[in-house]
Design a protein around this motif. Structure first.
Motif, mmCIF file in Angstrom:
data_model
loop_
_atom_site.group_PDB
_atom_site.id
_atom_site.type_symbol
_atom_site.label_atom_id
_atom_site.label_comp_id
_atom_site.label_asym_id
_atom_site.label_seq_id
_atom_site.Cartn_x
_atom_site.Cartn_y
_atom_site.Cartn_z
ATOM 1 N N ASP A 12 0.851 -1.187 0.000
ATOM 2 C CA ASP A 12 0.000 0.000 0.000
ATOM 3 C C ASP A 12 0.885 1.235 0.000
ATOM 4 O OD1 ASP A 12 -1.757 2.088 0.485
ATOM 5 O OD2 ASP A 12 -2.866 1.022 2.037
ATOM 6 N N GLY A 13 0.896 1.956 -1.101
ATOM 7 C CA GLY A 13 1.742 3.133 -1.257
ATOM 8 C C GLY A 13 1.277 4.349 -0.484
ATOM 9 N N THR A 14 0.114 4.267 0.165
ATOM 10 C CA THR A 14 -0.387 5.414 0.916
ATOM 11 C C THR A 14 0.111 5.435 2.356
ATOM 12 O OG1 THR A 14 -2.424 4.300 1.637
ATOM 13 C CG2 THR A 14 -2.483 5.438 -0.494
ATOM 14 N N VAL A 15 0.807 4.373 2.780
ATOM 15 C CA VAL A 15 1.294 4.257 4.152
ATOM 16 C C VAL A 15 2.775 3.871 4.122
ATOM 17 C CG1 VAL A 15 0.961 3.102 6.366
ATOM 18 C CG2 VAL A 15 -0.990 3.431 4.842
ATOM 19 N N GLU A 16 3.580 4.552 4.928
ATOM 20 C CA GLU A 16 5.009 4.234 4.995
ATOM 21 C C GLU A 16 5.226 2.894 5.696
ATOM 22 O OE1 GLU A 16 7.551 5.925 3.785
ATOM 23 O OE2 GLU A 16 6.460 7.710 3.145
ATOM 24 N N ASP A 66 4.407 -3.579 6.934
ATOM 25 C CA ASP A 66 3.781 -2.719 5.935
ATOM 26 C C ASP A 66 2.332 -3.139 5.777
ATOM 27 O OD1 ASP A 66 3.961 -5.084 4.495
ATOM 28 O OD2 ASP A 66 4.758 -4.164 2.700
ATOM 29 N N TYR A 67 1.623 -2.432 4.947
ATOM 30 C CA TYR A 67 0.244 -2.770 4.622
ATOM 31 C C TYR A 67 0.194 -3.263 3.192
ATOM 32 C CZ TYR A 67 -1.103 -0.420 8.889
ATOM 33 O OH TYR A 67 -1.237 -0.074 10.193
ATOM 34 N N ASN A 79 -4.511 2.652 -9.011
ATOM 35 C CA ASN A 79 -4.840 3.892 -8.307
ATOM 36 C C ASN A 79 -3.883 4.208 -7.159
ATOM 37 O OD1 ASN A 79 -5.703 1.986 -6.546
ATOM 38 N ND2 ASN A 79 -7.802 2.722 -6.365
ATOM 39 N N GLY A 80 -2.633 3.892 -7.311
ATOM 40 C CA GLY A 80 -1.594 4.315 -6.369
ATOM 41 C C GLY A 80 -1.685 3.737 -4.981
ATOM 42 N N GLY A 81 -2.339 2.599 -4.813
ATOM 43 C CA GLY A 81 -2.387 1.979 -3.516
ATOM 44 C C GLY A 81 -3.607 2.306 -2.695
ATOM 45 N N ALA A 82 -4.464 3.216 -3.192
ATOM 46 C CA ALA A 82 -5.677 3.542 -2.426
ATOM 47 C C ALA A 82 -6.634 2.354 -2.424
ATOM 48 C CB ALA A 82 -6.362 4.760 -3.026
#
Length: 83
Positions: A12-16, A66-67, A79-82
Motif C-alpha cells: 500500500d503506497g499510501t502508508v510508509e 507494511d500494509y 490507483n496508487g495503492g488507495a
C-alpha cells in the motif's frame, strides 16, 4: 455461482513501511533496548551500531511491517495503492 478471480498483492503506497529492532542479547534476560519505529532501515541500523558500541551486545530481533492491498489482476497498480 462463484468464479475464480486472480489477485495481485501490492504494498500500500499510501502508508510508509515501519522498521524497528530490539536487542535480544543476554544470558538469563534479554537486554530489551529498542530502536523505536522508523520509516526506513537506515536509522534502525545506525541505532544497532551505536547500541553495540555502547553495550557490546550483538544480537537483535528486527521487524518490518507494511500494509498490503489485494487487487484483481487486471487492476494492479491502477490507483496508487488507495483502497
Amino acid at each position: 455461482m462463484f468464479r475464480y478471480v486472480p489477485f495481485t498483492i501490492e504494498q500500500d503506497g499510501t502508508v510508509e513501511p515501519e522498521y524497528e529492532a530490539r536487542c535480544v542479547s543476554g544470558d538469563e534476560v534479554e537486554c530489551g533496548a529498542w530502536s523505536g519505529t522508523c520509516i526506513g532501515p537506515e536509522p534502525v541500523e545506525e541505532w544497532q551500531r551505536r547500541h553495540t558500541q555502547e553495550s557490546g551486545h550483538r544480537r537483535y530481533r528486527r521487524n518490518f511491517g507494511d500494509y498490503a492491498v489485494m487487487r484483481p489482476a487486471g487492476l494492479a497498480g491502477s490507483n496508487g495503492g488507495a483502497v
